[in-house]
Motif scaffolding. Structure first.
Motif, PDB file in Angstrom:
ATOM      1  N   PHE A   1       9.823  62.147  14.880  1.00  6.40           N
ATOM      2  CA  PHE A   1       9.617  61.387  13.649  1.00  6.40           C
ATOM      3  C   PHE A   1      10.602  60.226  13.553  1.00  6.40           C
ATOM      4  O   PHE A   1      10.221  59.095  13.221  1.00  6.40           O
ATOM      5  N   LEU A   2      11.880  60.496  13.849  1.00  4.80           N
ATOM      6  CA  LEU A   2      12.892  59.440  13.776  1.00  4.80           C
ATOM      7  C   LEU A   2      12.595  58.312  14.756  1.00  4.80           C
ATOM      8  O   LEU A   2      12.811  57.133  14.455  1.00  4.80           O
ATOM      9  N   ASN A   3      12.086  58.646  15.920  1.00  5.07           N
ATOM     10  CA  ASN A   3      11.743  57.615  16.895  1.00  5.07           C
ATOM     11  C   ASN A   3      10.540  56.789  16.445  1.00  5.07           C
ATOM     12  O   ASN A   3      10.326  55.679  16.947  1.00  5.07           O
ATOM     13  N   MET A   4       9.762  57.324  15.524  1.00  5.26           N
ATOM     14  CA  MET A   4       8.634  56.561  14.991  1.00  5.26           C
ATOM     15  C   MET A   4       9.079  55.584  13.904  1.00  5.26           C
ATOM     16  O   MET A   4       8.453  54.541  13.709  1.00  5.26           O
ATOM     17  N   VAL A   5      10.170  55.919  13.183  1.00  4.95           N
ATOM     18  CA  VAL A   5      10.566  55.092  12.041  1.00  4.95           C
ATOM     19  C   VAL A   5      11.800  54.233  12.304  1.00  4.95           C
ATOM     20  O   VAL A   5      12.052  53.276  11.564  1.00  4.95           O
ATOM     21  N   ILE A   6      12.587  54.552  13.335  1.00  2.00           N
ATOM     22  CA  ILE A   6      13.767  53.740  13.660  1.00  2.00           C
ATOM     23  C   ILE A   6      13.326  52.577  14.546  1.00  2.00           C
ATOM     24  O   ILE A   6      12.647  52.785  15.559  1.00  2.00           O
ATOM     25  N   PRO A   7      13.703  51.345  14.207  1.00  3.68           N
ATOM     26  CA  PRO A   7      13.312  50.190  15.030  1.00  3.68           C
ATOM     27  C   PRO A   7      13.875  50.304  16.447  1.00  3.68           C
ATOM     28  O   PRO A   7      14.902  50.945  16.685  1.00  3.68           O
ATOM     29  N   GLY A   8      13.205  49.653  17.377  1.00  2.16           N
ATOM     30  CA  GLY A   8      13.657  49.638  18.758  1.00  2.16           C
ATOM     31  C   GLY A   8      12.908  48.592  19.550  1.00  2.16           C
ATOM     32  O   GLY A   8      12.127  47.801  18.999  1.00  2.16           O
ATOM     33  N   LYS A   9      13.126  48.575  20.864  1.00  2.00           N
ATOM     34  CA  LYS A   9      12.496  47.576  21.730  1.00  2.00           C
ATOM     35  C   LYS A   9      10.977  47.573  21.610  1.00  2.00           C
ATOM     36  O   LYS A   9      10.334  46.531  21.718  1.00  2.00           O
ATOM     37  N   ASP A  10      10.405  48.763  21.409  1.00  2.00           N
ATOM     38  CA  ASP A  10       8.953  48.852  21.353  1.00  2.00           C
ATOM     39  C   ASP A  10       8.374  48.124  20.146  1.00  2.00           C
ATOM     40  O   ASP A  10       7.246  47.640  20.176  1.00  2.00           O
ATOM     41  N   TRP A  11       9.156  48.009  19.062  1.00  2.00           N
ATOM     42  CA  TRP A  11       8.673  47.299  17.887  1.00  2.00           C
ATOM     43  C   TRP A  11       8.489  45.810  18.168  1.00  2.00           C
ATOM     44  O   TRP A  11       7.749  45.137  17.453  1.00  2.00           O
ATOM     45  N   ALA A  12       9.176  45.320  19.164  1.00  2.00           N
ATOM     46  CA  ALA A  12       9.042  43.911  19.543  1.00  2.00           C
ATOM     47  C   ALA A  12       8.175  43.748  20.790  1.00  2.00           C
ATOM     48  O   ALA A  12       8.171  42.687  21.412  1.00  2.00           O
ATOM     49  N   GLY A  13       7.453  44.794  21.151  1.00  2.00           N
ATOM     50  CA  GLY A  13       6.562  44.717  22.302  1.00  2.00           C
ATOM     51  C   GLY A  13       7.272  44.712  23.638  1.00  2.00           C
ATOM     52  O   GLY A  13       6.696  44.310  24.651  1.00  2.00           O
ATOM     53  N   LYS A  14       8.533  45.190  23.677  1.00  2.00           N
ATOM     54  CA  LYS A  14       9.308  45.158  24.916  1.00  2.00           C
ATOM     55  C   LYS A  14       9.145  46.423  25.753  1.00  2.00           C
ATOM     56  O   LYS A  14       9.736  46.540  26.816  1.00  2.00           O
ATOM     57  N   ILE A  15       8.388  47.383  25.274  1.00  2.00           N
ATOM     58  CA  ILE A  15       8.037  48.557  26.068  1.00  2.00           C
ATOM     59  C   ILE A  15       6.526  48.537  26.235  1.00  2.00           C
ATOM     60  O   ILE A  15       5.787  48.619  25.252  1.00  2.00           O
ATOM     61  N   PRO A  16       6.023  48.402  27.458  1.00  2.00           N
ATOM     62  CA  PRO A  16       4.581  48.267  27.653  1.00  2.00           C
ATOM     63  C   PRO A  16       3.849  49.568  27.351  1.00  2.00           C
ATOM     64  O   PRO A  16       4.437  50.658  27.350  1.00  2.00           O
ATOM     65  N   SER A  17       2.577  49.454  27.103  1.00  2.00           N
ATOM     66  CA  SER A  17       1.748  50.642  26.943  1.00  2.00           C
ATOM     67  C   SER A  17       1.406  51.192  28.324  1.00  2.00           C
ATOM     68  O   SER A  17       1.474  50.477  29.328  1.00  2.00           O
ATOM     69  N   LEU A  18       1.034  52.451  28.374  1.00  2.00           N
ATOM     70  CA  LEU A  18       0.627  53.049  29.648  1.00  2.00           C
ATOM     71  C   LEU A  18      -0.562  52.304  30.232  1.00  2.00           C
ATOM     72  O   LEU A  18      -0.635  52.089  31.450  1.00  2.00           O
ATOM     73  N   ARG A  19      -1.462  51.866  29.376  1.00  2.00           N
ATOM     74  CA  ARG A  19      -2.666  51.179  29.850  1.00  2.00           C
ATOM     75  C   ARG A  19      -2.329  49.848  30.506  1.00  2.00           C
ATOM     76  O   ARG A  19      -2.984  49.438  31.474  1.00  2.00           O
ATOM     77  N   SER A  20      -1.307  49.162  30.010  1.00  2.00           N
ATOM     78  CA  SER A  20      -0.964  47.836  30.541  1.00  2.00           C
ATOM     79  C   SER A  20       0.069  47.895  31.665  1.00  2.00           C
ATOM     80  O   SER A  20       0.391  46.868  32.259  1.00  2.00           O
ATOM     81  N   TYR A  21       0.576  49.089  31.968  1.00  2.00           N
ATOM     82  CA  TYR A  21       1.631  49.209  32.983  1.00  2.00           C
ATOM     83  C   TYR A  21       1.102  48.872  34.372  1.00  2.00           C
ATOM     84  O   TYR A  21       0.013  49.304  34.771  1.00  2.00           O
TER      85      TYR A  21
END
Length: 540
Positions: free
Chosen positions: A61-81
């Motif tokens: 839950f905390l990883n869903m609500v705490i900002p991080g690199k993924d919020w800025a699109g810096k972690i790719p999705s599995l589909r786009s990897y």
């Protein structure tokens, strides 16, 4: 510390109380009449497992609500990897040497500390987590560097680098490969591999030496917008020195290659091994590949492997040392005239001990490290039976997707402390890692593992259902049987560091064990075992 953990765990359990997870866990325990544990022990185990599940849920839950690199699109999705700087090796293994096949091998070593003031207060140590202030290095006892070697049978060429460090993520390995890409293409290099020896007494190479509270306070928002200025465990200047040294050593090792003969043998090294985790399952040997150049003016190269944590100076010190691998190299160079590379094996909770070997206390802080290194050197000198390996080199590596269920690892990746190759997968995260298999001479198997693996996974000896906290059995075939080689050795922490890799039925609690805290997933072993079985089926 343990009492504090238990109090906090109890409070958390009572607050979230009798969740839907509690009943099945305790019920399962109650039904295990043939369990090796008493009723009270099973109740305690069940309690810890409930708390672990609550912690993982809260962490998710905390990883869903705490900002991080993924919020800025810096972690790719599995589909786009898409794979980058990946060397898959062969699709199918050759069954016999080519008519003109011959071994050639080269060696090189570099220091990371040349031109660096490691004690200026900006280089954090690895080995243990720090809450408010990074543990800066205050003294350099010997060295921290890299040894690289290149091996070819005339058709396939591989390179391996052993880094003095706590661990390297795949992101760092890809950076090194990128710097070697042109050289590799020009020189026909089929596989570039970089592993860590896992010294706890080195400058941080993994990223978890950062002061965690400042990192959690600053990095969540900052990591969305920029890369510089974040709270980091890895010093950028040191990592640049590491990248440069590894790159240069690989190039030099390839250029140093000369023709010769390759032998392998082993010696008992159990006198310096201690398994801290029951059941005590480990490979007691140190294995040696010995390359003898045809040119008598050239020195021998010894590649050695054993599963032993280098913790001679403790887990949370402030003095830089290469620990026993450094003193093993020094011993062999001085006494045998050979150039040595050490590779970390299947170490899990196996640590070094000096209870059965002489220690020269006049060597001060490095006395234990030197004693272990010298004991291993003497063991290697005692090898009398060796087997000549025909010039046949096969290697194949696969990318493997491991779902991350450890919220600490997820947060560390999202907040730029780790440079692991993370991808978003639905509401969760995966780490894309590498698993490989190399065979030398058609008889000696080498598995390259991206972490600290339980030897029972490789060689057998997993706990039974009666001994398991979960009441489950581990039904996978040991990798040593799956590969069909005469002998299997492990090159651990190779091309990535995803932490401890535990048998799926031997998962205890993050609150009682060190290994569970530092495992990216409770399912790592099953995922990697299935990937290894598929790899072997494809190449053979």
């Amino acid at each position: 510390m343990t009492k504090t953990k238990r109090v906090l765990s109890l409070a958390l359990a009572l607050l979230l109380a009798f969740s839907c997870f509690a009943a099945p866990v305790f019920a399962a325990g109650a039904e295990q009449t043939d369990s090796a544990y008493s009723v009270s022990e099973r109740l305690e185990h069940g309690f810890y497992q409930v708390v672990d599940k609550l912690i993982r849920l809260l962490g998710r839950f905390l990883n869903m609500v705490i900002p991080g690199k993924d919020w800025a699109g810096k972690i790719p999705s599995l589909r786009s990897y898409t794979p980058e700087q990946f060397y898959p090796g062969k699709d199918r293994f050759d069954a016999a040497p080519a008519p003109d096949a011959e071994w050639s091998m080269g060696y090189a070593a570099r220091s990371f500390l040349d031109g660096i003031d490691a004690t200026d207060g900006t280089y954090f140590m690895a080995g243990s987590l720090e809450a408010f202030k990074g543990r800066a290095a205050v003294k350099v006892l010997d060295d921290q560097g890299v040894v690289s070697w290149a091996l070819s049978d005339g058709d396939t060429t591989v390179t391996f680098s052993s880094v003095d460090g706590f661990g390297l993520t795949r992101g760092d390995v890809r950076e090194i490969r990128a710097r070697l890409a042109d050289f590799a293409a020009e020189n026909g290099i089929d596989s570039i591999n970089v592993g860590a020896l896992h010294q706890h007494s080195g400058i941080d190479t993994l990223g978890l030496g950062a002061p965690l509270v400042p990192a959690v306070l600053k990095n969540p928002w900052a990591s969305m917008f920029y890369e510089d200025g974040l709270v980091q465990g890895k010093n950028p200047a040191f990592m640049e020195a590491l990248y440069t040294a590894v790159t240069e050593s690989v190039i030099e090792a390839v250029e140093d290659m000369t023709a010769g003969q390759l032998y392998y043998g082993s010696a008992d090294a159990s006198a310096v091994m201690h398994d801290k985790r029951d059941p005590a399952v480990f490979d007691p040997d140190i294995v040696r590949l010995r390359f003898v150049p045809d040119d008598a003016s050239r020195t021998e190269i010894w590649v050695t492997e054993a599963g032993i944590h280098p913790v001679s100076l403790g887990a949370g010190g402030d003095q830089v040392s290469g620990d026993f691998p450094y003193y093993l190299r020094e011993y062999v160079a001085e006494n045998d005239g050979a150039r040595l590379a050490f590779i970390q094996g299947a170490e899990l909770a196996i640590t070094n001990t000096v209870e059965s070997v002489p220690v020269d206390e006049t060597k001060g802080d490095v006395a234990r490290a030197a004693a272990v290194g010298e004991a291993l050197g003497r063991a290697l000198e005692g090898i009398t039976e060796e087997k000549a390996l025909p010039a046949l080199l096969n290697v194949s590596i696969r990318e493997v997707k491991v779902p991350v269920d450890n919220p600490v690892h997820t947060l560390a990746g999202r907040e730029a402390l780790l440079s692991s190759v993370f991808v978003r997968d639905g509401l969760g995260y995966d780490v894309i890692t590498e698993l490989g298999y190399m065979e030398l001479g058609g008889t000696l198997g080498v598995v390259t593992v991206p972490g600290e693996i339980d030897p029972a996974i490789l060689f057998g000896g997993a706990i039974s259902a009666q001994e398991s906290w979960t009441g489950e059995s581990w039904d996978y075939t040991p990798w040593a049987e799956t590969c069909g080689a005469e002998r299997l050795v492990c090159f651990g922490l190779c091309n990535d560091q995803i932490g401890y890799i535990l048998c799926g039925n031997d998962i205890r609690s993050m609150l009682t064990e060190n290994e569970e805290i530092n495992a990216v997933s409770v399912n790592s072993a099953a995922v990697l075992t299935q990937a290894f079985e598929a790899l072997i089926k494809e190449v053979k």
